[in-house]
Every structure is written in C-alpha cells, then in structure tokens.
Design a protein around this motif. Structure first.
Motif, PDB file in Angstrom:
ATOM      1  N   ASP A 374      70.687  19.600  57.426  1.00  0.00           N
ATOM      2  CA  ASP A 374      71.948  19.300  58.099  1.00  0.00           C
ATOM      3  C   ASP A 374      72.205  17.795  57.996  1.00  0.00           C
ATOM      4  OD1 ASP A 374      73.873  18.583  60.086  1.00  0.00           O
ATOM      5  OD2 ASP A 374      73.471  20.441  61.162  1.00  0.00           O
ATOM      6  N   ILE A 375      73.199  17.412  57.211  1.00  0.00           N
ATOM      7  CA  ILE A 375      73.426  15.996  56.926  1.00  0.00           C
ATOM      8  C   ILE A 375      73.876  15.226  58.156  1.00  0.00           C
ATOM      9  CG2 ILE A 375      74.844  14.356  55.613  1.00  0.00           C
ATOM     10  CD1 ILE A 375      72.647  15.714  54.014  1.00  0.00           C
ATOM     11  N   SER A 376      74.786  15.791  58.933  1.00  0.00           N
ATOM     12  CA  SER A 376      75.275  15.102  60.127  1.00  0.00           C
ATOM     13  C   SER A 376      74.140  14.816  61.101  1.00  0.00           C
ATOM     14  CB  SER A 376      76.360  15.937  60.804  1.00  0.00           C
ATOM     15  OG  SER A 376      76.783  15.335  62.005  1.00  0.00           O
ATOM     16  N   SER A 377      73.292  15.824  61.329  1.00  0.00           N
ATOM     17  CA  SER A 377      72.149  15.643  62.222  1.00  0.00           C
ATOM     18  C   SER A 377      71.181  14.603  61.666  1.00  0.00           C
ATOM     19  CB  SER A 377      71.442  16.978  62.422  1.00  0.00           C
ATOM     20  OG  SER A 377      70.268  16.826  63.178  1.00  0.00           O
ATOM     21  N   PHE A 378      70.955  14.644  60.353  1.00  0.00           N
ATOM     22  CA  PHE A 378      70.008  13.711  59.730  1.00  0.00           C
ATOM     23  C   PHE A 378      70.516  12.277  59.828  1.00  0.00           C
ATOM     24  CE2 PHE A 378      67.653  11.766  56.186  1.00  0.00           C
ATOM     25  CZ  PHE A 378      66.382  12.258  56.434  1.00  0.00           C
ATOM     26  N   LEU A 386      69.032   5.748  54.895  1.00  0.00           N
ATOM     27  CA  LEU A 386      68.004   6.705  54.489  1.00  0.00           C
ATOM     28  C   LEU A 386      68.647   7.966  53.899  1.00  0.00           C
ATOM     29  CD1 LEU A 386      64.918   6.381  54.735  1.00  0.00           C
ATOM     30  CD2 LEU A 386      64.992   7.870  56.727  1.00  0.00           C
ATOM     31  N   THR A 387      69.740   8.390  54.514  1.00  0.00           N
ATOM     32  CA  THR A 387      70.437   9.592  54.027  1.00  0.00           C
ATOM     33  C   THR A 387      71.064   9.329  52.661  1.00  0.00           C
ATOM     34  OG1 THR A 387      70.972  10.047  56.340  1.00  0.00           O
ATOM     35  CG2 THR A 387      72.058  11.400  54.680  1.00  0.00           C
ATOM     36  N   ALA A 388      71.668   8.150  52.490  1.00  0.00           N
ATOM     37  CA  ALA A 388      72.283   7.806  51.207  1.00  0.00           C
ATOM     38  C   ALA A 388      71.246   7.738  50.097  1.00  0.00           C
ATOM     39  CB  ALA A 388      73.022   6.477  51.325  1.00  0.00           C
ATOM     40  N   SER A 389      70.048   7.226  50.400  1.00  0.00           N
ATOM     41  CA  SER A 389      68.974   7.156  49.402  1.00  0.00           C
ATOM     42  C   SER A 389      68.556   8.560  48.974  1.00  0.00           C
ATOM     43  CB  SER A 389      67.772   6.404  49.977  1.00  0.00           C
ATOM     44  OG  SER A 389      68.094   5.064  50.264  1.00  0.00           O
ATOM     45  N   GLU A 419      78.378  13.320  47.843  1.00  0.00           N
ATOM     46  CA  GLU A 419      78.239  11.944  48.312  1.00  0.00           C
ATOM     47  C   GLU A 419      78.611  11.894  49.778  1.00  0.00           C
ATOM     48  OE1 GLU A 419      82.266   9.709  47.242  1.00  0.00           O
ATOM     49  OE2 GLU A 419      81.229  10.413  45.452  1.00  0.00           O
ATOM     50  N   LEU A 420      78.167  10.835  50.438  1.00  0.00           N
ATOM     51  CA  LEU A 420      78.444  10.683  51.860  1.00  0.00           C
ATOM     52  C   LEU A 420      79.782   9.988  52.072  1.00  0.00           C
ATOM     53  CD1 LEU A 420      74.963   9.493  53.182  1.00  0.00           C
ATOM     54  CD2 LEU A 420      75.917  11.793  53.244  1.00  0.00           C
ATOM     55  N   GLY A 421      80.384  10.271  53.228  1.00  0.00           N
ATOM     56  CA  GLY A 421      81.529   9.493  53.665  1.00  0.00           C
ATOM     57  C   GLY A 421      82.871   9.923  53.135  1.00  0.00           C
ATOM     58  N   ARG A 422      82.978  11.057  52.468  1.00  0.00           N
ATOM     59  CA  ARG A 422      84.275  11.527  51.994  1.00  0.00           C
ATOM     60  C   ARG A 422      85.106  11.993  53.197  1.00  0.00           C
ATOM     61  NH1 ARG A 422      85.139  12.513  46.737  1.00  0.00           N
ATOM     62  NH2 ARG A 422      86.688  14.108  47.270  1.00  0.00           N
ATOM     63  N   ASP A 423      86.302  11.409  53.335  1.00  0.00           N
ATOM     64  CA  ASP A 423      87.171  11.746  54.457  1.00  0.00           C
ATOM     65  C   ASP A 423      88.088  12.903  54.060  1.00  0.00           C
ATOM     66  OD1 ASP A 423      88.439  11.741  56.858  1.00  0.00           O
ATOM     67  OD2 ASP A 423      89.725  10.018  56.409  1.00  0.00           O
ATOM     68  N   SER A 424      87.484  14.092  53.933  1.00  0.00           N
ATOM     69  CA  SER A 424      88.264  15.251  53.497  1.00  0.00           C
ATOM     70  C   SER A 424      87.543  16.518  53.908  1.00  0.00           C
ATOM     71  CB  SER A 424      88.450  15.232  51.975  1.00  0.00           C
ATOM     72  OG  SER A 424      87.218  15.524  51.328  1.00  0.00           O
ATOM     73  N   ASP A 425      88.142  17.646  53.602  1.00  0.00           N
ATOM     74  CA  ASP A 425      87.536  18.927  53.927  1.00  0.00           C
ATOM     75  C   ASP A 425      86.313  19.225  53.071  1.00  0.00           C
ATOM     76  OD1 ASP A 425      89.428  19.389  55.851  1.00  0.00           O
ATOM     77  OD2 ASP A 425      90.756  20.536  54.514  1.00  0.00           O
ATOM     78  N   THR A 426      86.113  18.437  52.029  1.00  0.00           N
ATOM     79  CA  THR A 426      84.984  18.683  51.120  1.00  0.00           C
ATOM     80  C   THR A 426      83.805  17.768  51.433  1.00  0.00           C
ATOM     81  OG1 THR A 426      85.890  17.141  49.472  1.00  0.00           O
ATOM     82  CG2 THR A 426      86.507  19.469  49.286  1.00  0.00           C
ATOM     83  N   GLN A 427      83.746  17.237  52.640  1.00  0.00           N
ATOM     84  CA  GLN A 427      82.648  16.345  53.004  1.00  0.00           C
ATOM     85  C   GLN A 427      81.309  17.080  52.951  1.00  0.00           C
ATOM     86  OE1 GLN A 427      83.279  14.118  56.538  1.00  0.00           O
ATOM     87  NE2 GLN A 427      81.173  13.408  56.706  1.00  0.00           N
ATOM     88  N   LEU A 428      80.289  16.400  52.414  1.00  0.00           N
ATOM     89  CA  LEU A 428      78.950  16.971  52.321  1.00  0.00           C
ATOM     90  C   LEU A 428      78.392  17.234  53.714  1.00  0.00           C
ATOM     91  CD1 LEU A 428      76.545  17.691  50.436  1.00  0.00           C
ATOM     92  CD2 LEU A 428      75.783  15.322  50.689  1.00  0.00           C
TER      93      LEU A 428
END
Length: 455
Positions: A374-378, A386-389, A419-428
């Motif tokens: 879970d990316i948001s939790s991580f 750390l998440t971006a790495s 990728e992280l930080g996409r401001d859209s419905d396709t956010q990871l």
C-alpha cells in the motif's frame, strides 16, 4: 527458487532467505534506532507444540520425536512440556492494558494433533485467563493424517478449535514414503473423510509439497486434482527446500536428479497457479489459495507485519516491533521460563527497530501477497524519499511484467504511470508482484527492494 515454510508463517515460505520454521523470520533486531510510529495493538498468539512421531526427511523444524509406538495420550513428555508452556503463558505480561482480546490463535508444530485434547483445553484456558479470547476468534490447529480420529476432532471442535490445517503433502504412496511421512495414502483418505463429515468444522485447509524427489509434473497435477476433490476451503502449496542437516540435505543436491531442476520447480508452481484459481481458489498469498472469505486470518497477522505473542520451544514473538526467539533446546527453554518467572529475562519490548529495517519488513511481507504494498500507507510511515527509491528500482520490472502498479481501484497501470505524485485518477496506489512470474522471482525482487532502501 522456491521455499518451504510452515502454515502459521505459513507452513512454508516461498522465495525468501532461508528460514527454519514459521517463526524464524522473527529474530532479534540488531539495531536500537528508535522508530517514532504508533505501536499497533496485539491480538494474535502462536503456540508451538513440537511433538512428532518421527522427523520427516525434509524437516529442520524444532521438534521432539516421540517414536511411532508411543501412546501420545499418556506420554509424560507431552504433559510435562504443556505444564512448562502454561508457566510461560502465566509469566508473560500483556503488551498493554489496551490490547484487544485475542482474535487469532494458531497451534503449530510439530504435530499438534498428537497432543491430547484436555491439554489443548488447558492451554486455551490459560490464554483466555491471561489475554482473553474473542468470541469470534479464529483458532487453528495443525493435524496430520493418522494422528486423530473423528472422536478426537470432535473434542477439539467442542473446545473452540474452528480451523484445521491438514498436512497431506502428497497423494502418491511412493512420495509419502520418500518424505519419511508417518502416514500413508489410506490415512490421508480417512483423514479427509473425517474433515468432510465433522459436525461444526466449516473451515479447513489442505497442505501439499512440490519438487519432491522423483516427483513428476503429472504426479503434481494429480495431487492438485485430489486436493480440489477433497473440497477444503483453503489449499497451501509449498515447494521443497533442501535444508542442511536433514536427511534430504545429506542425500540430495538442489537442482540435481532426482530433485527437479529450477525450471521444473517453476513449472510445478505455475501449474498450481493456473489450476487452482480455475477451481475457485483465490491465489491471495505466494503459497496460499482459498475460497472467497477463507483467508487464514492468523497468517495475515504475519503478512501485515502486525504484532503477535508466541509461546513454546523455539517460538518467536513480535511485540513492540521487537522480534524475540525462544531457545530451541528443552533445557535452555526450561531455564528461560524459570528466568521469566523470576523476572530476570530482559524486557525485549524495550528495544526498537531501525526505521529502514521496519520498512524492509513491510516490503518483504507485503510483496508476498496479492494485495501488495500500500503506497499511501508506506509513504505515511517511511517517507517520500524511501518510497521513491523503491519505485525507481522496480521500474525495469514493470516493463518486464514482473511488477505491477495498481491505482486506487486496483486497475493495472501502464509503465508511464508507475511514479509517485501524479495528480490524477491514475495515481499509483499499490505495488504487487505478478502471478505467477513475479512471485517466482520474489527472492530477487525483494533483494532489489532492499538494496534500493539501503544507505
């Protein structure tokens, strides 16, 4: 390559560094750097009952071999060990006053079905007195064919046991003999009949092992077919790992005849991953399949890196982010319990885990599951960098199809959206390994994740 572990962590572990039993992933933390994260509540307990009739040829678990002619109902080794176990439970303090009642209990081993029901009752009474047990708790026990009858199972169910893990391992007489199992195919068929006819048992699992000596793909497919025909709610499939010090370790070299090659082992895994979902079994964890709603709740404690008590010879707990293993020899374990009663055992809960070590635990365990990481939790726990790495390290494997990025609706994302930080419905939102090819490479992919998070 693939890896075996027992069902409570589960029964065998696939594609991870060597582990000797379901609890050996729980070793003492080497770092004392504090982690400023809320401590999760503990609502699980593992109880190790180490007794077996004999040691199987692949087994390096912490066991006590009783012998095939011993009457386990009156064996003083079992009763004396149970008394010691009860002393340990009694001397163990709850994690905190705010801990909930126990929601899962797992009796593992060994062969817990060799232990008389009245002693199982004593253990449950002790856990209930010390920690409390939820009225809807999942209470599991491992049982082997030939070690119980309908009467014993009925007694266990009346005690509150409501989930059974049946250690079949193979549906071929010659493979059971090769493994050194104490049961044969007739005992397997009898045990399955008892499971299916038991009044009040609505949840049971069947365990199989692949990549055994001289095992063919046709034999494996036959075992899968027989497992499905038995109609358990849950099926665990483990790939043999040859351990040093075992009989198999002396006789065989991994990858050499009569053991299968790496590619042949992968074929076994892919066969299970293809056949079982077609029969209605969801592949929810690397070595675990279940009918809808029948995931092993206790095992999910491990996969979600939540805390748990553990009791008994060689067992290891995870409390306040500290992993603590008990001695594997009876004399040392006896001394440990005596020291615990005297208050002279160091408070393991006072130690803490390095932030990156904790992050590695979360990644390793999450990637074993179909849900994934879970990316948001991580990000919330371990930070953006750390998440971006981690995401950067996995990019090539998204391209190759071994790693999958999912959005919040669990729809697979293309490589361009990984990728992280996409401001859209396709956010990871999640990262998971593909099934079966990503799961087959999980050891390598987890190692890559670890390197990406190391200094």
């Amino acid at each position: 390559m693939l890896r075996i572990l027992q069902p409570h962590f589960p029964k065998r572990l696939l594609c991870l560094p060597p582990l000797s039993n379901p609890q050996t992933i729980c070793t003492n933390a080497s770092s004392t750097t504090a982690v400023a994260l809320p401590l999760p509540a503990n609502s699980a307990a593992y109880v190790h009952l180490p007794f077996c009739r004999k040691r199987c040829h692949y087994c390096d678990f912490t066991i006590v071999a009783l012998g095939s002619t011993t009457n386990s109902d009156s064996d003083p080794r079992i009763s004396n060990y149970t008394k010691l176990l009860l002393r340990e439970i009694h001397a163990t303090e709850p994690n905190s006053d705010s801990d909930p009642l126990l929601k899962t209990i797992f009796f593992g081993g060994g062969t817990p079905s060799l232990v008389p029901p009245h002693l199982i009752s004593d253990i449950l009474d002790s856990l209930r007195s010390k920690f409390g047990i939820s009225s809807d708790a999942e209470i599991s026990i491992e049982m082997d064919p030939g070690t119980f009858d309908a009467s014993k199972l009925d007694e266990l169910l009346r005690l509150g046991i409501n989930r059974v893990s049946l250690g079949v391992q193979a549906f071929q007489e010659e493979l059971l003999r090769v493994c050194g199992r104490s049961h044969g195919l007739s005992e397997v068929e009898e045990a399955i009949g008892i499971m299916k006819s038991a009044d009040g048992l609505a949840n049971w699992s069947l365990d199989l092992i692949s990549s055994l000596p001289n095992q063919s793909l046709e034999m494996w497919e036959e075992s899968l077919t027989c497992a499905v025909a038995a109609q358990p709610n849950h099926i665990s499939v483990y790939d043999l790992q040859v351990e040093q010090g075992t009989k198999f370790g002396y006789l065989y070299t991994p990858g050499e005849f009569p053991l299968p090659t790496v590619n042949q082992s992968a074929d076994f895994y892919k066969k299970a991953a293809g056949n079982l979902p077609r029969e209605g079994y969801e592949h929810y964890e690397i070595s675990s399949y279940c009918k809808s709603g029948f995931e092993c709740k206790h095992n999910q404690t491990y996969w979600q890196n939540r805390p748990f008590h553990a009791f008994g010879l060689g067992a290891a707990s995870y409390i306040n982010r500290t992993r603590f293993s008990r001695p594997k020899r009876m004399k040392e374990y006896t001394n440990y319990v005596e020291n615990l009663e005297n208050g002279s055992v160091a408070d393991a809960s006072s130690a803490s885990v390095d932030l990156k070590d904790l992050a590695m635990d979360v990644v390793m365990l999450s990637l074993r599951t179909a849900r994934g990481l879970d990316i948001s939790s991580f990000v919330g726990k371990f930070g953006w960098d750390l998440t971006a790495s981690l995401c950067k390290a996995f990019e090539p494997y998204v391209e190759s199809g071994h790693v999958i990025g999912l959005d919040v609706k669990r729809k697979a994302l293309p490589r361009s959206d990984f990728e992280l930080g996409r401001d859209s419905d396709t956010q990871l939102a999640f990262i998971r390994l593909s099934d079966p090819h990503g799961f087959l490479l999980s050891n390598e992919l987890i190692a890559i994740a670890f390197r990406s998070m190391s200094p």
